[in-house]
Design a protein around this motif. Structure first.
Motif, mmCIF file in Angstrom:
data_model
loop_
_atom_site.group_PDB
_atom_site.id
_atom_site.type_symbol
_atom_site.label_atom_id
_atom_site.label_comp_id
_atom_site.label_asym_id
_atom_site.label_seq_id
_atom_site.Cartn_x
_atom_site.Cartn_y
_atom_site.Cartn_z
ATOM 1 N N MET A 140 8.054 37.938 0.841
ATOM 2 C CA MET A 140 8.822 37.127 0.050
ATOM 3 C C MET A 140 10.063 37.702 -0.394
ATOM 4 N N ILE A 141 11.103 36.926 -0.574
ATOM 5 C CA ILE A 141 12.448 37.418 -0.998
ATOM 6 C C ILE A 141 12.635 37.124 -2.585
ATOM 7 N N TYR A 142 13.006 37.830 -3.345
ATOM 8 C CA TYR A 142 13.247 37.440 -4.485
ATOM 9 C C TYR A 142 14.645 37.847 -5.198
ATOM 10 N N PHE A 143 15.404 36.723 -5.691
ATOM 11 C CA PHE A 143 17.071 36.862 -5.742
ATOM 12 C C PHE A 143 17.327 36.069 -7.109
ATOM 13 N N SER A 144 18.180 36.413 -7.655
ATOM 14 C CA SER A 144 18.826 35.690 -8.862
ATOM 15 C C SER A 144 20.173 35.229 -8.285
ATOM 16 N N ASN A 145 20.846 34.139 -9.035
ATOM 17 C CA ASN A 145 21.989 33.374 -8.783
ATOM 18 C C ASN A 145 22.392 33.296 -10.297
ATOM 19 N N THR A 146 23.668 34.043 -10.457
ATOM 20 C CA THR A 146 24.337 34.113 -11.727
ATOM 21 C C THR A 146 24.781 32.540 -12.116
ATOM 22 N N SER A 147 25.294 31.894 -11.479
ATOM 23 C CA SER A 147 25.796 30.659 -11.502
ATOM 24 C C SER A 147 25.713 29.564 -10.492
ATOM 25 N N TYR A 148 25.361 28.344 -10.849
ATOM 26 C CA TYR A 148 25.468 27.237 -9.707
ATOM 27 C C TYR A 148 26.875 26.282 -10.289
ATOM 28 N N THR A 149 27.498 26.522 -11.022
ATOM 29 C CA THR A 149 28.758 26.113 -11.540
ATOM 30 C C THR A 149 29.885 26.163 -11.116
ATOM 31 N N SER A 150 30.245 27.685 -10.882
ATOM 32 C CA SER A 150 31.491 27.892 -10.391
ATOM 33 C C SER A 150 31.392 29.428 -9.414
ATOM 34 N N PRO A 151 32.079 29.611 -8.494
ATOM 35 C CA PRO A 151 32.164 30.626 -7.787
ATOM 36 C C PRO A 151 32.806 32.015 -8.696
ATOM 37 N N TYR A 152 32.425 33.089 -8.448
ATOM 38 C CA TYR A 152 32.970 34.380 -9.425
ATOM 39 C C TYR A 152 34.417 34.361 -9.204
ATOM 40 N N THR A 153 35.201 34.676 -10.303
ATOM 41 C CA THR A 153 36.410 35.047 -10.539
ATOM 42 C C THR A 153 36.504 36.111 -11.981
ATOM 43 N N ILE A 154 37.410 36.665 -12.076
ATOM 44 C CA ILE A 154 37.240 37.545 -13.515
ATOM 45 C C ILE A 154 37.416 36.565 -14.644
ATOM 46 N N PRO A 155 38.269 35.526 -14.433
ATOM 47 C CA PRO A 155 38.297 34.755 -15.864
ATOM 48 C C PRO A 155 36.699 33.749 -16.089
ATOM 49 N N TYR A 156 36.280 33.642 -14.940
ATOM 50 C CA TYR A 156 34.836 32.691 -14.927
ATOM 51 C C TYR A 156 33.759 33.825 -15.500
ATOM 52 N N GLY A 157 33.753 35.053 -15.070
ATOM 53 C CA GLY A 157 33.124 35.938 -15.702
ATOM 54 C C GLY A 157 33.177 36.132 -17.161
ATOM 55 N N ARG A 158 34.378 36.176 -17.539
ATOM 56 C CA ARG A 158 34.787 36.166 -19.104
ATOM 57 C C ARG A 158 34.391 35.013 -19.832
ATOM 58 N N LYS A 159 34.306 33.797 -19.082
ATOM 59 C CA LYS A 159 33.840 32.599 -19.596
ATOM 60 C C LYS A 159 32.301 32.705 -19.972
ATOM 61 N N LEU A 160 31.541 33.188 -18.782
ATOM 62 C CA LEU A 160 30.074 33.262 -18.816
ATOM 63 C C LEU A 160 29.681 34.292 -20.096
ATOM 64 N N ILE A 161 30.551 35.326 -20.008
ATOM 65 C CA ILE A 161 30.016 36.174 -21.391
ATOM 66 C C ILE A 161 30.455 35.611 -22.757
ATOM 67 N N LEU A 162 31.454 34.917 -22.936
ATOM 68 C CA LEU A 162 31.768 34.020 -24.041
ATOM 69 C C LEU A 162 30.937 32.933 -24.366
ATOM 70 N N GLU A 163 30.488 32.156 -23.424
ATOM 71 C CA GLU A 163 29.962 30.949 -23.502
ATOM 72 C C GLU A 163 28.388 31.158 -24.054
ATOM 73 N N ILE A 164 27.777 32.270 -23.450
ATOM 74 C CA ILE A 164 26.243 32.426 -23.769
ATOM 75 C C ILE A 164 25.370 31.070 -23.373
ATOM 76 N N LYS A 165 25.353 30.874 -22.320
ATOM 77 C CA LYS A 165 24.766 29.709 -22.058
ATOM 78 C C LYS A 165 23.886 29.914 -20.811
ATOM 79 N N HIS A 166 22.861 29.065 -20.557
ATOM 80 C CA HIS A 166 21.891 29.330 -19.569
ATOM 81 C C HIS A 166 22.615 28.740 -18.161
ATOM 82 N N ASN A 167 22.517 29.485 -16.951
ATOM 83 C CA ASN A 167 22.855 29.035 -15.832
ATOM 84 C C ASN A 167 22.396 29.867 -14.764
ATOM 85 N N GLY A 168 22.371 29.266 -13.542
ATOM 86 C CA GLY A 168 21.555 30.100 -12.684
ATOM 87 C C GLY A 168 19.984 30.267 -12.549
#
Length: 365
Positions: free
Chosen positions: A161-189
């Motif tokens: 069995m393979i176990y894995f995480s997904n940080t986001s199903y909303t947007s691919p990763y960019t540095i600005p989007y990473g900052r957005k995730l840190i500031l929004e503090i909302k469930h995703n992935g």
């Protein structure tokens, strides 16, 4: 001239307003960060690390070894560019070659029982690479058709069995989007299981706070996942009376937990992207302030401080010891950490090499 200045001022105001409206944060009060004493005591041990160069690539987010001692890691183009990436193979003699041209960052890697390299590509999702370099896409989305846009941590159980995480199903990763995730503090992935026999995806935890590194326990009765923005590690029970339940293994960590891996004794290495930021902790409870900070030009926004932290945790979540490079000169980040032959191999999102820290054979550090 005055008219021109007014136009520029108005344009800047509109841009700030647009950026602020793009953020939809939740209010969260972080706990008071731990004092770095006792088991957290500061030291400079990581400054004795040596380096393995990556031929111009950077961001070795996950690190694994094959039976012959070859090292594999996913890398991306530049510290601020995640648009292209490869899987590198590095021999014990430090010869570097491109093992797979992923065309994107690859954040999770693990070999299965048949020596296939299972990987998490930000472009292709969960993939399998055979020893002959044949690539099969295993999964790109969850049961609700939400895409794996930032697939992250990965581990494989003895039953396949393979176990894995997904940080986001909303947007691919960019540095600005990473900052957005840190500031929004909302469930995703979320946290997921993939059954290679049935090709079925099962969501174990639906919605996480920057779900990141993943590792199975020694007895495979539970799985751990780091939640980067909440400074904590979750435990999801796979066996026993608590099967299917989620607990907090440890919270209020001193930094942003990223990668996690296991030792032979069943304890865990936890690598951190950087330490906590007092200014960031101070605005997390204030939605308006977070919107304002997000609207600022990038050069005025908080930056990741160069600071290496690695913790050794027991199965019960007790901090056993800590390793640091408080200067960030040798190990500016320790987002990925893997022990092999009594040596810690250290990587991370922005690091341009792999660090090597030699452990004392007679004790943990």
């Amino acid at each position: 001239m005055r008219h021109q200045v007014s136009k520029i001022t108005f344009s800047l105001f509109i841009n700030l307003l647009f950026q602020a409206c793009a953020l939809h944060p939740a209010a969260w009060q972080p706990p008071t960060k731990p004092i770095l004493e006792n088991q957290y005591s500061l030291n400079d041990k990581l400054q004795s690390s040596t380096q393995i160069e990556l031929n111009g690539w950077c961001g070795p987010e996950d690190i694994i070894f094959d039976a012959k001692g070859n090292l594999y890691c996913g890398v991306h183009k530049a510290t601020d560019d995640f648009s292209d990436g490869k899987i590198l193979k590095i021999t014990p003699q430090n010869n570097v070659e491109v093992y797979y041209n992923a065309g994107s960052w690859v954040a999770g890697l693990h070999f299965d029982a048949d020596s296939n390299l299972i990987a998490l590509s930000h472009k292709e999702g969960l993939i399998r690479i055979t020893p002959n370099k044949e690539v099969t896409i295993l999964a790109t989305k969850d049961e609700k058709e939400r895409p794996f846009l930032i697939p992250n941590g990965l581990d494989i159980a003895k039953d396949g069995m393979i176990y894995f995480s997904n940080t986001s199903y909303t947007s691919p990763y960019t540095i600005p989007y990473g900052r957005k995730l840190i500031l929004e503090i909302k469930h995703n992935g979320g946290l997921y299981k993939y059954n290679p026999k049935t090709a079925q995806i099962t969501t174990l935890i639906d919605g996480t706070y920057f779900g990141n590194g993943v590792v199975l326990s020694k007895n495979e009765d539970f799985i751990l996942m780091t939640e980067t923005t909440k400074y904590r590690i979750l435990k999801y029970w796979l066996k026993g009376s608590k099967t299917g339940e989620t607990e907090i293994l440890i919270d209020n960590l001193p930094g942003f937990p990223n990668g996690i891996s296991i030792r032979k004794d069943g304890s865990f290495w936890v690598g951190f992207s950087t330490k906590r930021n007092d200014a960031l902790d101070g605005i997390q409870a204030h939605k308006g302030m977070k919107k304002f900070v997000y609207s600022l030009p990038e050069f005025l926004q908080p930056k990741q401080e160069l600071y290496g932290i690695i913790l050794n945790l027991s199965e019960e979540g007790k901090v056993l010891s800590a390793l640091y490079d408080t200067t960030g000169e040798i190990i500016p980040e320790a987002g990925a950490v893997k022990e092999y032959n009594n040596t810690l191999y250290i990587g991370g999102d922005i690091i341009e090499y792999i660090g090597k820290y030699h452990l004392d054979k007679n004790k943990v550090f």
